[in-house]
Scaffold this motif. Structure first.
Motif, mmCIF file in Angstrom:
data_model
loop_
_atom_site.group_PDB
_atom_site.id
_atom_site.type_symbol
_atom_site.label_atom_id
_atom_site.label_comp_id
_atom_site.label_asym_id
_atom_site.label_seq_id
_atom_site.Cartn_x
_atom_site.Cartn_y
_atom_site.Cartn_z
ATOM 1 N N TRP A 4 0.838 -1.200 0.000
ATOM 2 C CA TRP A 4 0.000 0.000 0.000
ATOM 3 C C TRP A 4 0.873 1.251 0.000
ATOM 4 O O TRP A 4 2.045 1.210 0.362
ATOM 5 N N ALA A 5 0.266 2.332 -0.417
ATOM 6 C CA ALA A 5 0.978 3.618 -0.425
ATOM 7 C C ALA A 5 -0.002 4.727 -0.062
ATOM 8 O O ALA A 5 -1.093 4.801 -0.638
ATOM 9 N N SER A 6 0.392 5.549 0.878
ATOM 10 C CA SER A 6 -0.437 6.706 1.217
ATOM 11 C C SER A 6 -0.215 7.781 0.144
ATOM 12 O O SER A 6 0.754 7.725 -0.607
ATOM 13 N N PRO A 7 -1.122 8.762 0.032
ATOM 14 C CA PRO A 7 -0.976 9.781 -1.020
ATOM 15 C C PRO A 7 0.368 10.518 -0.928
ATOM 16 O O PRO A 7 0.817 10.860 0.164
ATOM 17 N N GLU A 8 0.966 10.735 -2.100
ATOM 18 C CA GLU A 8 2.252 11.429 -2.149
ATOM 19 C C GLU A 8 2.116 12.865 -1.648
ATOM 20 O O GLU A 8 3.000 13.397 -0.984
ATOM 21 N N LYS A 9 0.994 13.485 -2.008
ATOM 22 C CA LYS A 9 0.734 14.852 -1.554
ATOM 23 C C LYS A 9 0.047 14.759 -0.198
ATOM 24 O O LYS A 9 -1.063 14.248 -0.085
ATOM 25 N N VAL A 10 0.750 15.229 0.828
ATOM 26 C CA VAL A 10 0.231 15.117 2.187
ATOM 27 C C VAL A 10 -0.974 16.036 2.363
ATOM 28 O O VAL A 10 -0.933 17.206 2.009
ATOM 29 N N SER A 11 -2.024 15.448 2.895
ATOM 30 C CA SER A 11 -3.236 16.208 3.165
ATOM 31 C C SER A 11 -3.829 15.685 4.464
ATOM 32 O O SER A 11 -3.904 14.482 4.680
ATOM 33 N N TYR A 40 -11.409 -7.286 12.351
ATOM 34 C CA TYR A 40 -10.170 -7.172 13.136
ATOM 35 C C TYR A 40 -9.165 -6.379 12.309
ATOM 36 O O TYR A 40 -8.606 -6.888 11.339
ATOM 37 N N GLU A 41 -8.951 -5.109 12.668
ATOM 38 C CA GLU A 41 -8.194 -4.210 11.795
ATOM 39 C C GLU A 41 -6.714 -4.121 12.125
ATOM 40 O O GLU A 41 -6.331 -3.924 13.273
ATOM 41 N N ILE A 42 -5.903 -4.238 11.074
ATOM 42 C CA ILE A 42 -4.517 -3.770 11.112
ATOM 43 C C ILE A 42 -4.564 -2.407 10.417
ATOM 44 O O ILE A 42 -4.906 -2.308 9.229
ATOM 45 N N GLN A 43 -4.222 -1.369 11.152
ATOM 46 C CA GLN A 43 -4.393 -0.005 10.657
ATOM 47 C C GLN A 43 -3.437 0.303 9.496
ATOM 48 O O GLN A 43 -2.257 -0.091 9.509
ATOM 49 N N ILE A 44 -3.959 1.016 8.532
ATOM 50 C CA ILE A 44 -3.151 1.635 7.475
ATOM 51 C C ILE A 44 -3.277 3.139 7.659
ATOM 52 O O ILE A 44 -4.388 3.666 7.793
ATOM 53 N N LEU A 45 -2.132 3.821 7.736
ATOM 54 C CA LEU A 45 -2.117 5.260 7.970
ATOM 55 C C LEU A 45 -0.770 5.795 7.499
ATOM 56 O O LEU A 45 0.224 5.085 7.550
ATOM 57 N N ASP A 46 -0.756 7.036 7.028
ATOM 58 C CA ASP A 46 0.522 7.673 6.784
ATOM 59 C C ASP A 46 1.091 8.108 8.130
ATOM 60 O O ASP A 46 0.730 9.160 8.651
ATOM 61 N N SER A 47 1.941 7.251 8.703
ATOM 62 C CA SER A 47 2.510 7.527 10.026
ATOM 63 C C SER A 47 3.939 8.047 9.933
ATOM 64 O O SER A 47 4.696 7.964 10.889
ATOM 65 N N PHE A 48 4.292 8.568 8.767
ATOM 66 C CA PHE A 48 5.635 9.133 8.600
ATOM 67 C C PHE A 48 5.595 10.586 9.086
ATOM 68 O O PHE A 48 5.009 11.455 8.443
ATOM 69 N N ASP A 49 6.190 10.814 10.253
ATOM 70 C CA ASP A 49 6.211 12.166 10.813
ATOM 71 C C ASP A 49 4.791 12.732 10.930
ATOM 72 O O ASP A 49 4.535 13.880 10.579
ATOM 73 N N ASN A 50 3.896 11.879 11.391
ATOM 74 C CA ASN A 50 2.495 12.274 11.556
ATOM 75 C C ASN A 50 2.042 11.848 12.944
ATOM 76 O O ASN A 50 1.885 10.659 13.209
ATOM 77 N N GLN A 51 1.858 12.799 13.816
ATOM 78 C CA GLN A 51 1.515 12.440 15.196
ATOM 79 C C GLN A 51 0.049 12.030 15.317
ATOM 80 O O GLN A 51 -0.856 12.707 14.832
ATOM 81 N N ARG A 66 7.431 4.094 5.737
ATOM 82 C CA ARG A 66 8.100 4.872 4.689
ATOM 83 C C ARG A 66 7.290 6.146 4.469
ATOM 84 O O ARG A 66 6.167 6.281 4.945
ATOM 85 N N GLY A 67 7.858 7.073 3.714
ATOM 86 C CA GLY A 67 7.253 8.384 3.531
ATOM 87 C C GLY A 67 6.033 8.365 2.626
ATOM 88 O O GLY A 67 5.718 7.352 1.985
ATOM 89 N N PRO A 68 5.334 9.489 2.574
ATOM 90 C CA PRO A 68 4.128 9.604 1.746
ATOM 91 C C PRO A 68 4.414 9.225 0.292
ATOM 92 O O PRO A 68 5.400 9.662 -0.285
ATOM 93 N N GLY A 69 3.570 8.383 -0.277
ATOM 94 C CA GLY A 69 3.708 7.997 -1.679
ATOM 95 C C GLY A 69 4.567 6.774 -1.912
ATOM 96 O O GLY A 69 4.504 6.165 -2.978
#
Ligand code: MG
Length: 277
Positions: free
Chosen positions: A122-129, A146-157, A179-182
């Motif tokens: 999976w990949a979170s959006p390259e453009k952070v929003s 039963y969820e394993i979370q997907i989130l852009d957790s790169f430098d995202n509190q 890894r980073g966004p995108g």
């Protein structure tokens, strides 16, 4: 007069600093206690796991083994449907990824699975929003619950039990291996299905072992129950097989190369009796 004013300035400075600290916290302090843990659900004070750099994404996709059920190979969404039976309406992109099409809803596998090994990229959006839970949010749900979370957790509190690879609302991963966004990221998940008695009582809970970008972040972690928001997870009896669901949380997260290996034979093995081998 000066002696009176000086402490006031100090006090104002302290108040200002404390206000800044409080504003940085993300989470809740009014949620119920998690059973067996010193934390509340989505606890604002729960420490985030250490950041571990997994290195760059591989240029190649991990090939599906010969005995895997391929759920998405870049060409078709035939293995997926929405909860109301509609064909999956997410977008298949020209590069072989699929992307969440907002407001179409979650998609789930037509085929049902029990205990299994799942590979998903999976990949979170390259453009952070957005921020916190509003940034690159999706999720993989076994049995649709039963969820394993997907989130852009790169430098995202966000709260610790809601970051990428968490058992959402229950356990943070042992490391933030994001890894980073995108960038493409991988989950390799061994999910052990729960078992229920005929009267609906729980015989054996669900467990998940999760490898995020090659890094072990949950080693046979026990689910407290079905994923819940701001409340303690509970089990409700269900069939021995169920759908694997991907969440539409309104963010255009992409997916590729999804395959699963059913593990029926492994489920009833009891590690505790396994002496002398
Ligand atoms: Mg989610």
């Amino acid at each position: 007069m000066h002696r009176v004013l000086r402490p006031s300035f100090v006090l104002l400075a302290l108040l200002s600093a404390c206000g800044t600290c409080a504003a940085q916290g993300v989470g809740y302090s009014d949620t119920p206690q998690l059973p067996g843990q010193p934390w509340r659900v989505h606890d604002i004070d729960r420490p985030n796991p250490p950041v571990v750099d997994p290195g760059p994404a591989s240029a190649c996709e991990v090939p599906a083994p010969s005995d895997a059920v391929v759920l998405f190979d870049g060409t078709t969404l035939d293995a997926w449907q929405h909860g109301d039976g509609r064909d999956a309406e997410w977008t298949v992109l020209p590069d072989g990824a699929m992307q969440i099409k907002g407001s179409t809803g979650d998609i789930m596998t037509r085929q049902h699975f029990g205990s299994c090994q799942l590979h998903i990229e999976w990949a979170s959006p390259e453009k952070v929003s957005g921020k916190s839970q509003g940034r690159g949010n999706s999720g993989v749900f076994f049995f649709g619950r039963y969820e394993i979370q997907i989130l852009d957790s790169f430098d995202n509190q966000t709260y610790a039990d809601g970051q990428a690879a968490s058992l959402y609302g229950q356990y943070p991963p042992d490391a933030n291996a994001s890894r980073g966004p995108g960038a493409w990221q991988t989950y390799d998940i061994i999910f052990e299905a729960p078992e229920f008695a005929d009267d609906g009582s729980l015989v054996s809970p669900a467990y998940a072992t999760v490898i995020h970008n090659g890094i072990l972040v949950h080693h046979r972690r026990e689910f407290i129950g079905a994923t819940a928001h701001r409340s303690v997870a509970k089990y409700t009896a269900h069939k021995p097989e169920g759908e694997i669901k991907l969440q539409d949380h309104g963010n255009p997260v992409r997916f590729r190369n999804i395959w699963v290996r059913p593990l029926e034979a492994e489920k009833t093995h009891d590690d505790h009796d396994d002496h002398g081998h």
